[in-house]
Design a protein around this motif. Structure first.
Motif, PDB file in Angstrom:
ATOM      1  N   ARG A  15       0.842  -1.203   0.000  1.00  0.00           N
ATOM      2  CA  ARG A  15       0.000   0.000   0.000  1.00  0.00           C
ATOM      3  C   ARG A  15       0.875   1.250   0.000  1.00  0.00           C
ATOM      4  O   ARG A  15       1.840   1.328   0.739  1.00  0.00           O
ATOM      5  CB  ARG A  15      -0.911   0.024   1.238  1.00  0.00           C
ATOM      6  CG  ARG A  15      -1.858   1.232   1.258  1.00  0.00           C
ATOM      7  CD  ARG A  15      -2.121   1.732   2.659  1.00  0.00           C
ATOM      8  NE  ARG A  15      -0.899   1.991   3.391  1.00  0.00           N
ATOM      9  CZ  ARG A  15      -0.158   3.099   3.269  1.00  0.00           C
ATOM     10  NH1 ARG A  15      -0.502   4.057   2.453  1.00  0.00           N
ATOM     11  NH2 ARG A  15       0.975   3.229   3.953  1.00  0.00           N
ATOM     12  N   TRP A 124      -4.204   9.341   3.048  1.00  0.00           N
ATOM     13  CA  TRP A 124      -4.636  10.023   4.265  1.00  0.00           C
ATOM     14  C   TRP A 124      -4.409  11.520   4.066  1.00  0.00           C
ATOM     15  O   TRP A 124      -3.322  11.932   3.657  1.00  0.00           O
ATOM     16  CB  TRP A 124      -3.761   9.622   5.446  1.00  0.00           C
ATOM     17  CG  TRP A 124      -3.918   8.241   5.981  1.00  0.00           C
ATOM     18  CD1 TRP A 124      -3.342   7.105   5.505  1.00  0.00           C
ATOM     19  CD2 TRP A 124      -4.662   7.856   7.153  1.00  0.00           C
ATOM     20  NE1 TRP A 124      -3.692   6.037   6.301  1.00  0.00           N
ATOM     21  CE2 TRP A 124      -4.489   6.474   7.320  1.00  0.00           C
ATOM     22  CE3 TRP A 124      -5.447   8.559   8.071  1.00  0.00           C
ATOM     23  CZ2 TRP A 124      -5.077   5.768   8.375  1.00  0.00           C
ATOM     24  CZ3 TRP A 124      -6.026   7.856   9.120  1.00  0.00           C
ATOM     25  CH2 TRP A 124      -5.846   6.478   9.251  1.00  0.00           C
ATOM     26  N   PRO A 164       8.362   4.954   0.844  1.00  0.00           N
ATOM     27  CA  PRO A 164       9.200   5.812   1.650  1.00  0.00           C
ATOM     28  C   PRO A 164       9.914   4.952   2.685  1.00  0.00           C
ATOM     29  O   PRO A 164       9.370   3.946   3.141  1.00  0.00           O
ATOM     30  CB  PRO A 164       8.225   6.769   2.319  1.00  0.00           C
ATOM     31  CG  PRO A 164       6.869   6.325   1.956  1.00  0.00           C
ATOM     32  CD  PRO A 164       6.947   5.150   1.049  1.00  0.00           C
TER      33      PRO A 164
HETATM   34  C1  FMN Z   1      -2.479  11.038   9.957  1.00  0.00           C
HETATM   35  C2  FMN Z   1      -1.930  11.225   8.580  1.00  0.00           C
HETATM   36  C3  FMN Z   1      -2.098  12.426   7.930  1.00  0.00           C
HETATM   37  C4  FMN Z   1      -1.622  12.623   6.634  1.00  0.00           C
HETATM   38  N1  FMN Z   1      -1.891  13.804   5.987  1.00  0.00           N
HETATM   39  C5  FMN Z   1      -1.468  13.952   4.705  1.00  0.00           C
HETATM   40  C6  FMN Z   1      -1.801  15.130   3.985  1.00  0.00           C
HETATM   41  O1  FMN Z   1      -2.459  16.034   4.490  1.00  0.00           O
HETATM   42  N2  FMN Z   1      -1.389  15.239   2.696  1.00  0.00           N
HETATM   43  C7  FMN Z   1      -0.667  14.233   2.078  1.00  0.00           C
HETATM   44  O2  FMN Z   1      -0.330  14.390   0.895  1.00  0.00           O
HETATM   45  N3  FMN Z   1      -0.344  13.103   2.748  1.00  0.00           N
HETATM   46  C8  FMN Z   1      -0.726  12.926   4.024  1.00  0.00           C
HETATM   47  N4  FMN Z   1      -0.452  11.770   4.705  1.00  0.00           N
HETATM   48  C9  FMN Z   1       0.255  10.683   3.996  1.00  0.00           C
HETATM   49  C10 FMN Z   1       1.685  10.450   4.532  1.00  0.00           C
HETATM   50  O3  FMN Z   1       2.533  11.457   4.050  1.00  0.00           O
HETATM   51  C11 FMN Z   1       2.140   9.062   4.057  1.00  0.00           C
HETATM   52  O4  FMN Z   1       1.268   8.086   4.585  1.00  0.00           O
HETATM   53  C12 FMN Z   1       3.557   8.745   4.498  1.00  0.00           C
HETATM   54  O5  FMN Z   1       4.476   9.605   3.863  1.00  0.00           O
HETATM   55  C13 FMN Z   1       3.946   7.312   4.168  1.00  0.00           C
HETATM   56  O6  FMN Z   1       3.778   7.067   2.783  1.00  0.00           O
HETATM   57  P1  FMN Z   1       2.846   5.889   2.272  1.00  0.00           P
HETATM   58  O7  FMN Z   1       1.433   6.184   2.739  1.00  0.00           O
HETATM   59  O8  FMN Z   1       2.954   5.920   0.768  1.00  0.00           O
HETATM   60  O9  FMN Z   1       3.346   4.605   2.858  1.00  0.00           O
HETATM   61  C14 FMN Z   1      -0.905  11.570   5.988  1.00  0.00           C
HETATM   62  C15 FMN Z   1      -0.747  10.352   6.663  1.00  0.00           C
HETATM   63  C16 FMN Z   1      -1.263  10.172   7.915  1.00  0.00           C
HETATM   64  C17 FMN Z   1      -1.113   8.816   8.575  1.00  0.00           C
END
Ligand code: FMN
Length: 176
Positions: A15, A124, A164
Protein backbone atom coordinates in the motif's frame (compact mmCIF):
# COMPACT_ATOMS: atom_id res chain seq x y z
CA UNK A 1 -3.01 -0.56 -8.49
CA UNK A 2 -5.45 -2.72 -10.37
CA UNK A 3 -4.44 -6.07 -8.94
CA UNK A 4 -6.29 -7.32 -5.92
CA UNK A 5 -3.95 -8.19 -3.07
CA UNK A 6 -5.22 -10.89 -0.78
CA UNK A 7 -2.23 -11.64 1.44
CA UNK A 8 -2.18 -9.35 4.47
CA UNK A 9 1.59 -8.89 4.57
CA UNK A 10 1.77 -8.13 0.86
CA UNK A 11 -1.11 -5.71 1.35
CA UNK A 12 0.54 -3.67 4.10
CA UNK A 13 3.91 -3.67 2.37
CA UNK A 14 2.54 -2.65 -1.02
CA UNK A 15 0.00 0.00 0.00
CA UNK A 16 1.22 3.48 -0.89
CA UNK A 17 -0.36 6.88 -0.70
CA UNK A 18 -1.64 7.74 -4.16
CA UNK A 19 -1.41 11.36 -5.32
CA UNK A 20 -2.61 10.85 -8.87
CA UNK A 21 -6.22 10.02 -9.80
CA UNK A 22 -8.10 9.36 -13.00
CA UNK A 23 -11.21 11.57 -12.75
CA UNK A 24 -12.98 9.48 -15.40
CA UNK A 25 -12.74 6.16 -13.59
CA UNK A 26 -15.19 6.08 -10.69
CA UNK A 27 -15.15 3.42 -8.00
CA UNK A 28 -18.16 1.13 -8.40
CA UNK A 29 -20.85 1.03 -5.73
CA UNK A 30 -20.00 -2.62 -5.11
CA UNK A 31 -16.37 -1.81 -4.29
CA UNK A 32 -17.37 1.25 -2.28
CA UNK A 33 -19.63 -1.01 -0.26
CA UNK A 34 -16.76 -3.42 0.47
CA UNK A 35 -14.58 -0.52 1.61
CA UNK A 36 -17.31 0.92 3.85
CA UNK A 37 -18.02 -2.52 5.28
CA UNK A 38 -14.41 -2.65 6.52
CA UNK A 39 -15.06 0.57 8.42
CA UNK A 40 -18.39 -0.62 9.75
CA UNK A 41 -16.84 -3.68 11.38
CA UNK A 42 -13.83 -1.84 12.82
CA UNK A 43 -13.34 -2.09 16.58
CA UNK A 44 -13.99 0.92 18.79
CA UNK A 45 -13.66 1.59 22.49
CA UNK A 46 -16.55 -0.11 24.34
CA UNK A 47 -17.90 -0.88 20.83
CA UNK A 48 -19.59 2.53 20.76
CA UNK A 49 -18.96 3.02 16.99
CA UNK A 50 -19.13 6.83 17.33
CA UNK A 51 -18.85 7.54 13.61
CA UNK A 52 -20.45 8.18 10.27
CA UNK A 53 -18.78 7.63 6.91
CA UNK A 54 -19.58 10.15 4.19
CA UNK A 55 -18.68 9.36 0.59
CA UNK A 56 -18.63 12.54 -1.45
CA UNK A 57 -19.25 11.74 -5.11
CA UNK A 58 -21.67 14.32 -6.45
CA UNK A 59 -20.23 17.16 -8.54
CA UNK A 60 -21.90 19.68 -6.26
CA UNK A 61 -20.28 18.43 -3.05
CA UNK A 62 -16.94 17.53 -4.68
CA UNK A 63 -16.68 21.16 -5.82
CA UNK A 64 -17.43 22.39 -2.31
CA UNK A 65 -14.96 19.94 -0.77
CA UNK A 66 -12.21 20.97 -3.19
CA UNK A 67 -12.11 24.31 -1.37
CA UNK A 68 -10.66 22.61 1.69
CA UNK A 69 -7.55 21.08 0.09
CA UNK A 70 -5.84 22.73 -2.86
CA UNK A 71 -3.94 19.89 -4.49
CA UNK A 72 -4.84 19.19 -8.13
CA UNK A 73 -4.64 15.43 -7.55
CA UNK A 74 -7.21 15.76 -4.77
CA UNK A 75 -9.54 17.62 -7.11
CA UNK A 76 -9.18 14.83 -9.70
CA UNK A 77 -10.34 12.06 -7.39
CA UNK A 78 -13.81 10.77 -8.30
CA UNK A 79 -14.77 10.31 -4.65
CA UNK A 80 -13.64 11.39 -1.20
CA UNK A 81 -14.23 9.49 2.02
CA UNK A 82 -14.83 11.59 5.12
CA UNK A 83 -14.81 9.86 8.48
CA UNK A 84 -16.99 11.89 10.83
CA UNK A 85 -16.81 11.32 14.56
CA UNK A 86 -19.01 12.09 17.54
CA UNK A 87 -16.88 12.75 20.65
CA UNK A 88 -20.06 12.97 22.69
CA UNK A 89 -20.82 9.35 21.79
CA UNK A 90 -17.31 7.97 22.29
CA UNK A 91 -15.95 6.07 25.26
CA UNK A 92 -14.34 8.26 27.92
CA UNK A 93 -11.85 6.96 30.48
CA UNK A 94 -12.23 7.85 34.17
CA UNK A 95 -9.49 10.49 33.83
CA UNK A 96 -11.38 12.21 31.01
CA UNK A 97 -9.46 10.75 28.05
CA UNK A 98 -11.81 10.48 25.05
CA UNK A 99 -11.12 7.61 22.59
CA UNK A 100 -12.63 9.33 19.56
CA UNK A 101 -9.37 9.90 17.67
CA UNK A 102 -8.33 6.28 18.12
CA UNK A 103 -11.74 4.98 17.04
CA UNK A 104 -11.80 7.10 13.90
CA UNK A 105 -8.23 6.24 12.99
CA UNK A 106 -8.88 2.52 13.23
CA UNK A 107 -12.01 2.80 11.08
CA UNK A 108 -10.13 4.86 8.50
CA UNK A 109 -7.21 2.44 8.42
CA UNK A 110 -9.56 -0.51 7.94
CA UNK A 111 -11.11 1.25 4.95
CA UNK A 112 -7.78 2.35 3.50
CA UNK A 113 -6.49 -1.23 3.63
CA UNK A 114 -9.75 -2.57 2.19
CA UNK A 115 -9.40 -0.06 -0.64
CA UNK A 116 -5.83 -1.20 -1.27
CA UNK A 117 -7.04 -4.78 -1.45
CA UNK A 118 -9.48 -3.73 -4.16
CA UNK A 119 -6.81 -1.82 -6.08
CA UNK A 120 -8.39 1.51 -5.12
CA UNK A 121 -5.96 4.32 -4.36
CA UNK A 122 -6.16 6.40 -1.18
CA UNK A 123 -4.14 9.03 0.66
CA UNK A 124 -4.64 10.02 4.27
CA UNK A 125 -5.19 13.79 4.35
CA UNK A 126 -5.07 15.71 7.60
CA UNK A 127 -3.79 18.99 6.17
CA UNK A 128 -7.21 20.16 4.98
CA UNK A 129 -8.76 23.49 5.94
CA UNK A 130 -11.05 22.42 8.75
CA UNK A 131 -13.27 25.50 8.67
CA UNK A 132 -13.91 25.06 4.96
CA UNK A 133 -14.57 21.36 5.32
CA UNK A 134 -17.09 21.98 8.09
CA UNK A 135 -18.83 24.51 5.90
CA UNK A 136 -18.75 22.35 2.76
CA UNK A 137 -20.41 19.43 4.52
CA UNK A 138 -22.51 21.50 6.87
CA UNK A 139 -21.11 19.64 9.90
CA UNK A 140 -22.82 20.06 13.23
CA UNK A 141 -21.03 21.29 16.38
CA UNK A 142 -20.83 17.75 17.79
CA UNK A 143 -19.17 16.37 14.63
CA UNK A 144 -15.40 16.16 14.14
CA UNK A 145 -13.20 15.13 11.21
CA UNK A 146 -9.50 14.32 11.59
CA UNK A 147 -8.71 12.70 8.25
CA UNK A 148 -10.19 12.32 4.81
CA UNK A 149 -9.03 10.32 1.80
CA UNK A 150 -9.62 10.38 -1.93
CA UNK A 151 -10.91 7.12 -3.42
CA UNK A 152 -9.99 6.43 -7.01
CA UNK A 153 -7.74 4.76 -9.51
CA UNK A 154 -4.41 6.18 -10.60
CA UNK A 155 -4.20 7.41 -14.18
CA UNK A 156 -2.97 4.93 -16.76
CA UNK A 157 0.80 4.66 -16.78
CA UNK A 158 1.16 6.03 -13.25
CA UNK A 159 4.00 4.36 -11.43
CA UNK A 160 3.59 4.03 -7.71
CA UNK A 161 6.39 5.79 -5.85
CA UNK A 162 8.87 3.46 -4.23
CA UNK A 163 8.05 3.00 -0.61
CA UNK A 164 9.20 5.81 1.65
CA UNK A 165 11.92 4.54 3.87
CA UNK A 166 10.70 3.24 7.20
CA UNK A 167 12.76 3.15 10.36
CA UNK A 168 14.59 -0.08 10.99
CA UNK A 169 13.07 -2.60 13.36
CA UNK A 170 15.80 -1.94 15.96
CA UNK A 171 14.88 1.75 16.00
CA UNK A 172 11.23 1.24 16.81
CA UNK A 173 11.04 -1.99 18.78
CA UNK A 174 12.09 -2.68 22.30
CA UNK A 175 11.70 -5.88 24.26
CA UNK A 176 11.70 -5.55 28.02
C1 FMN B 1 -2.48 11.04 9.96
C2 FMN B 1 -1.93 11.22 8.58
C3 FMN B 1 -2.10 12.43 7.93
C4 FMN B 1 -1.62 12.62 6.63
N1 FMN B 1 -1.89 13.80 5.99
C5 FMN B 1 -1.47 13.95 4.70
C6 FMN B 1 -1.80 15.13 3.98
O1 FMN B 1 -2.46 16.03 4.49
N2 FMN B 1 -1.39 15.24 2.70
C7 FMN B 1 -0.67 14.23 2.08
O2 FMN B 1 -0.33 14.39 0.90
N3 FMN B 1 -0.34 13.10 2.75
C8 FMN B 1 -0.73 12.93 4.02
N4 FMN B 1 -0.45 11.77 4.70
C9 FMN B 1 0.26 10.68 4.00
C10 FMN B 1 1.69 10.45 4.53
O3 FMN B 1 2.53 11.46 4.05
C11 FMN B 1 2.14 9.06 4.06
O4 FMN B 1 1.27 8.09 4.59
C12 FMN B 1 3.56 8.75 4.50
O5 FMN B 1 4.48 9.61 3.86
C13 FMN B 1 3.95 7.31 4.17
O6 FMN B 1 3.78 7.07 2.78
P1 FMN B 1 2.85 5.89 2.27
O7 FMN B 1 1.43 6.18 2.74
O8 FMN B 1 2.95 5.92 0.77
O9 FMN B 1 3.35 4.61 2.86
C14 FMN B 1 -0.91 11.57 5.99
C15 FMN B 1 -0.75 10.35 6.66
C16 FMN B 1 -1.26 10.17 7.92
C17 FMN B 1 -1.11 8.82 8.57
Amino acid sequence: MTKTITNFHDLIHNRRSIRNYDPDRPVSDEILHKILEAGRVAPSAANFQPWKFIVVKSKKFRKKLNQCYHQPWFHDAPAVLVVVGYPDRAWVRKDGFNAIQIDLTIAMDHMILAAAEEGVGTCWIAAFDETRLRKALNLQDNEVVYCITPLGYPRKGYKKARGPIRKRMEEVVEFR
